[in-house]
Design a protein around this motif. Sequence first.
Motif, short mmCIF file in Angstrom:
data_model
loop_
_atom_site.label_atom_id
_atom_site.label_comp_id
_atom_site.label_asym_id
_atom_site.label_seq_id
_atom_site.Cartn_x
_atom_site.Cartn_y
_atom_site.Cartn_z
N SER A 143 -40.52 -30.87 -0.98
CA SER A 143 -41.03 -31.59 0.13
C SER A 143 -42.41 -31.17 0.54
O SER A 143 -43.23 -31.83 1.58
N SER A 144 -42.94 -29.72 0.18
CA SER A 144 -44.30 -29.52 0.48
C SER A 144 -44.65 -28.35 -0.38
O SER A 144 -43.68 -27.68 -1.26
N GLY A 145 -45.83 -27.98 -0.70
CA GLY A 145 -46.15 -26.98 -1.45
C GLY A 145 -45.79 -25.63 -0.76
O GLY A 145 -45.75 -24.53 -1.42
N ILE B 151 -54.74 -19.31 4.50
CA ILE B 151 -53.49 -19.18 5.31
C ILE B 151 -52.36 -19.76 4.57
O ILE B 151 -51.33 -19.20 4.59
N PRO B 152 -52.27 -21.00 3.84
CA PRO B 152 -51.20 -21.57 3.38
C PRO B 152 -50.66 -20.76 2.19
O PRO B 152 -49.32 -21.02 1.89
N THR B 153 -51.46 -20.03 1.53
CA THR B 153 -50.92 -19.21 0.42
C THR B 153 -50.27 -18.07 1.00
O THR B 153 -49.28 -17.40 0.55
N THR C 188 -48.67 -31.59 -3.19
CA THR C 188 -49.24 -32.89 -3.17
C THR C 188 -49.54 -33.46 -1.66
O THR C 188 -49.47 -34.73 -1.47
N HIS C 189 -49.72 -32.81 -0.84
CA HIS C 189 -50.53 -33.01 0.61
C HIS C 189 -51.60 -33.83 0.37
O HIS C 189 -52.33 -34.00 -0.59
N ASP C 190 -51.84 -34.90 1.39
CA ASP C 190 -52.86 -35.86 1.17
C ASP C 190 -54.33 -35.47 0.71
O ASP C 190 -54.95 -36.06 0.02
N GLU D 4 -47.01 -36.00 2.04
CA GLU D 4 -46.72 -34.43 1.95
C GLU D 4 -45.64 -34.33 0.81
O GLU D 4 -45.23 -35.57 0.04
N GLY D 5 -45.83 -33.05 0.07
CA GLY D 5 -44.92 -33.03 -1.05
C GLY D 5 -45.33 -31.80 -1.67
O GLY D 5 -46.61 -31.29 -1.42
N GLY D 6 -44.63 -31.54 -2.74
CA GLY D 6 -44.89 -30.11 -3.56
C GLY D 6 -44.14 -30.40 -4.78
O GLY D 6 -43.02 -31.14 -4.93
C1 LIG Z 1 -52.08 -27.19 0.58
C2 LIG Z 1 -51.83 -25.47 0.08
C3 LIG Z 1 -50.70 -25.00 0.42
C4 LIG Z 1 -49.66 -25.79 1.12
O1 LIG Z 1 -49.14 -26.95 0.44
P1 LIG Z 1 -48.55 -27.80 1.74
O2 LIG Z 1 -48.08 -29.21 0.80
O3 LIG Z 1 -49.40 -28.43 2.53
O4 LIG Z 1 -47.31 -27.18 2.31
C5 LIG Z 1 -50.59 -23.78 -0.29
N1 LIG Z 1 -51.55 -23.21 -0.94
C6 LIG Z 1 -52.82 -23.70 -0.82
C7 LIG Z 1 -54.00 -23.10 -1.61
C8 LIG Z 1 -53.01 -25.18 -0.31
O5 LIG Z 1 -54.35 -25.32 -0.25
#
Ligand SMILES: *Cc1c(COP(=O)(O)O)cnc(C)c1O
Length: 365
Positions: free
Chosen positions: A54-56, A82-84, A177-179, A187-189
């Motif tokens: 459901s998300s990355g 931050i998301p990493t 696979t976010h927008d 949303e997705g991963g």
């Molecule tokens: C977007 C992103 C994520 C997180 O993915 P989500 O699907 O938004 O949870 C993780 N790492 C990087 C580098 C990203 O750009």
Amino acid sequence: MQVPDKYLFSHPSEIDALREALAGRWLSGTAQAVDRYELALRTLFGSRHAIAMSSGSGALHCALHALGATTKKVLVSAVAPIPTLLPIITAGATPLFVDCEKDNFNFDLEDLSRCINDDVVACLSVQLWGYPCLSNGILELLQEQSIPLIEDAAHAHLTREATGLAGTLGRIGCFSTHDRKLLATGEGGFCITNDDCLTEQIRRLVALGLMDGVHHGFNYKLSALQASLGTFRLQWLDWQVKKRTATAQKLMSAIDAPNFMELSIPANAQPNYYNLVVRLAGTSSRQARAFIEALELEGVSSNILRYNVRPAYEYPLFAKWQRRCPNAEALMSTITTFPVHPEITDDHIAYIEQQVSAHRHLLVD
Ligand SMILES: *Cc1c(COP(=O)(O)O)cnc(C)c1O
């Protein structure tokens, strides 16, 4: 002019893929549409397994958890966004920041080697803005030291590292696979891996421990509608990368400024041009900032401002794990990004060139 910095993929036929999924009625993560999506992902990457999620962020959390990064340290680049970083602390581990090279996002091999100790359970790499980061002996060093590599390839669908596609080089590759990503399902991963045992663990983690009451788990399943959209849009990934690459090349050749150079790309590697990253060589961070802000006012925006980009340990949440990384500090304060997505036209390129020319004096003393 405002140069559009956000691209949202859309295709008139994708409604048919969604209609088909709806006709099947079964819309949860155990629907056949999800199996078909996973098959398409395995085929694209040539991996033994693909697990839709459901998300990355969920993909990274599961990958870290499955590799035992629920305590101890995870090696991660000081340029990681931050998301990493968040999934490292979600999983229960802590980041150990490693410096990058002077002119690209590769781990600095010497610094990586300096950071390796018994407390390290995994290494997490990230192809920031789709740029390769795993050349120059990094894979060999990690292998020698038996440190499992997780790739955060969320920006890097079809990015080529020197030895293969981003996401296929470590134990587990994680994608979003976010927008905003090159493959978008809202949303997705997903995770890809060749390891049967890790796959079994990740499948349990994604689906509530398979409800056996023995194994812990989360719920990160992807719905059938998103999976159907993903299967359809996968066909357009290669087209997108080619178009982005051509636009990046056009933009770089249109701009003639001596200190304006693309981030260096290791031999045999190839970015997917999630964004074009330009190094403002020989400038101070103050000059680079003035230039980036001036362009922003003219409608040419940069991810540097949008995401408040800085070395990871300068975010308050990660400050307690500060470990000064001079290359990352210098690089992050003297680069900028340009959009090169499929809706960037020749007019946009001409306008960007004009704005760079009008403000290049800010980059010299
Ligand atoms: C977007 C992103 C994520 C997180 O993915 P989500 O699907 O938004 O949870 C993780 N790492 C990087 C580098 C990203 O750009």
